[in-house]
Design a protein around this motif. Structure first.
Motif, PDB file in Angstrom:
ATOM      1  N   ASN A   1     -53.993  17.605  23.077  1.00 20.01           N
ATOM      2  CA  ASN A   1     -52.456  18.815  22.946  1.00 20.01           C
ATOM      3  C   ASN A   1     -52.076  18.037  21.870  1.00 20.01           C
ATOM      4  O   ASN A   1     -50.971  18.349  21.952  1.00 20.01           O
ATOM      5  CB  ASN A   1     -51.475  19.199  23.511  1.00 20.01           C
ATOM      6  N   GLU A   2     -51.499  16.326  21.139  1.00 20.16           N
ATOM      7  CA  GLU A   2     -50.650  15.986  20.521  1.00 20.16           C
ATOM      8  C   GLU A   2     -50.716  16.991  19.597  1.00 20.16           C
ATOM      9  O   GLU A   2     -48.964  16.759  18.538  1.00 20.16           O
ATOM     10  CB  GLU A   2     -51.261  14.826  19.896  1.00 20.16           C
ATOM     11  N   TRP A   3     -51.055  17.689  18.987  1.00 13.28           N
ATOM     12  CA  TRP A   3     -50.722  18.874  17.444  1.00 13.28           C
ATOM     13  C   TRP A   3     -49.281  19.617  18.235  1.00 13.28           C
ATOM     14  O   TRP A   3     -48.779  20.014  17.227  1.00 13.28           O
ATOM     15  CB  TRP A   3     -51.615  19.510  17.280  1.00 13.28           C
ATOM     16  N   VAL A   4     -49.469  19.298  19.596  1.00 11.14           N
ATOM     17  CA  VAL A   4     -47.782  20.444  19.874  1.00 11.14           C
ATOM     18  C   VAL A   4     -46.477  19.440  19.207  1.00 11.14           C
ATOM     19  O   VAL A   4     -45.810  20.445  19.101  1.00 11.14           O
ATOM     20  CB  VAL A   4     -48.064  20.915  21.681  1.00 11.14           C
ATOM     21  N   THR A   5     -46.949  18.446  19.072  1.00 15.48           N
ATOM     22  CA  THR A   5     -45.566  17.887  19.254  1.00 15.48           C
ATOM     23  C   THR A   5     -44.492  18.388  18.154  1.00 15.48           C
ATOM     24  O   THR A   5     -43.050  18.298  17.918  1.00 15.48           O
ATOM     25  CB  THR A   5     -46.028  15.925  18.876  1.00 15.48           C
TER      26      THR A   5
END
Length: 369
Positions: free
Chosen positions: A254-258
């Motif tokens: 879920n790196e896209w949340v950063t």
């Protein structure tokens, strides 16, 4: 119907006519003293003329150049300027004749509300759309509390709070645009539209479909994350939404949340709370009710009723460009929910946005303020 007194290279709204087709080309002006309000009024005047003209069957609005943010790049100099913009938004949403918008570049803020409200919105791979108002201490306005509140699930809240960008394929997938046409095919599409002698919806649709392509989302599209977005943005408050995203961001993959968290934490706490409330109220409101509400919120924000964040955001992000806005209040916990109520309160009766109630006065009320 070109604007008098200006070289064509300096005009922002360039009108052309061929047979029963009227064409409005929106261009970025090189004339520094041209204000956004002048261009909004010019477009409103043209649209009124064309709607009343029995010979006009089709209206096409096309963005030219890399940016159609012109309506917000200039400073609205008076309350009447803001009023005219909202008044125009209503008339574009409810326009009586067939309209086609062609967008081939950046499309944010007020310009997006004008383009996506048309019956057909054609976008390309070059479009870059986002609702960034929360980062400026403002709110998602010009009809977007109506548009966003009708997107799938809680995507509307997500876009308004996080400023996440959507590309052309994504805009078609969520229903904000009607057709995706590669930029290389626009010349041929324009030629075909010019040749039409019809405003019939089916004829115009089939003409566009000669050039449009079926949309397939990229693997990394944000729309593939809708289940997580719905889970987070269904929470009751902005604080709870942020906490839920933080929890999701800690999970593998879920790196896209950063970057989402970065935008939320850098945005105006007051602006975030106003945006969430406005979008959620929009679900139960008509277009006219949304526009009246948004006009009230805009006026109260610009009056500094509870905060001067809109001016601080403009200073930090567009004037001084230090990207260090000093929000006041500085945190969500410091934003009094009772004070948020104040920006949604009705204005003085002679200032309220007046939406035409009958066909007889449809184009009246331009100068109510």
């Amino acid at each position: 119907m070109a604007q008098e007194g200006r070289n064509i290279d300096e005009q922002v709204v360039v009108g052309e006519q061929k047979g029963s087709v009227e064409w409005a080309i929106l261009k970025r002006t090189r004339q520094l003293n041209t204000t956004a309000s002048e261009e909004v009024l010019k477009l409103a005047e043209d649209l009124e003329t064309w709607e009343k003209d029995d010979k006009t069957k089709l209206i096409v609005t096309q963005s030219a150049g890399d940016d159609v943010q012109m309506f917000y790049d200039g400073q609205f100099s008076s309350l009447n300027d803001i009023y005219t913009m909202y008044w125009l938004c209503y008339h574009i949403h409810t326009y009586k004749k067939t309209q086609v918008a062609i967008v081939d570049g950046i499309c944010n803020f007020g310009s997006a509300s004008l383009m996506f409200a048309m019956k057909f919105s054609v976008v390309t791979e070059k479009i870059d759309f986002a609702t960034l108002e929360a980062s400026l201490g403002f709110h998602t306005d010009c009809g977007f509390s109506y548009i966003h509140s009708r997107l799938p699930g809680h995507l509307g809240e997500f876009l308004a709070l996080t400023g996440t960008r959507l590309n052309g394929k994504e805009l078609v997938a969520v229903g904000m645009a009607t057709h995706f046409v590669p930029s290389a095919k626009l010349v041929d599409l324009v030629a075909r539209l010019w040749s039409l002698d019809s405003g019939d919806m089916d004829v115009v649709r089939s003409t566009i479909e000669e050039f449009s392509e079926k949309v397939e989302l990229d693997k990394d599209s944000i729309l593939n994350k809708l289940s997580i977005i719905d889970k987070c943005c269904s929470k009751e408050s902005v604080k709870q939404i942020i906490q839920e995203f933080e929890a999701e961001g800690s999970k593998e993959g879920n790196e896209w949340v950063t970057p989402i968290m970065g935008f939320l934490k850098q945005s105006s706490p007051t602006g975030l709370k106003i945006n969430l409330r406005s979008i959620r109220e929009g679900r139960k409101q008509t277009l006219a009710e949304c526009l009246k509400k948004e006009f009230r919120v805009s006026v109260n924000i610009l009056r500094g009723t509870i905060s001067n964040d809109a001016y601080e955001g403009a200073r930090a992000l567009t004037i001084d460009k230090d990207n260090r806005p000093g929000w006041n209040p500085a945190t969500l916990d410091e934003v009094d929910d009772e004070k948020i109520n104040l920006v949604f309160l009705p204005l003085e009766d002679d200032i309220e946005l007046r939406i035409p109630e009958t066909e007889d006065n449809r184009w009246g009320g331009k100068y109510e303020t």
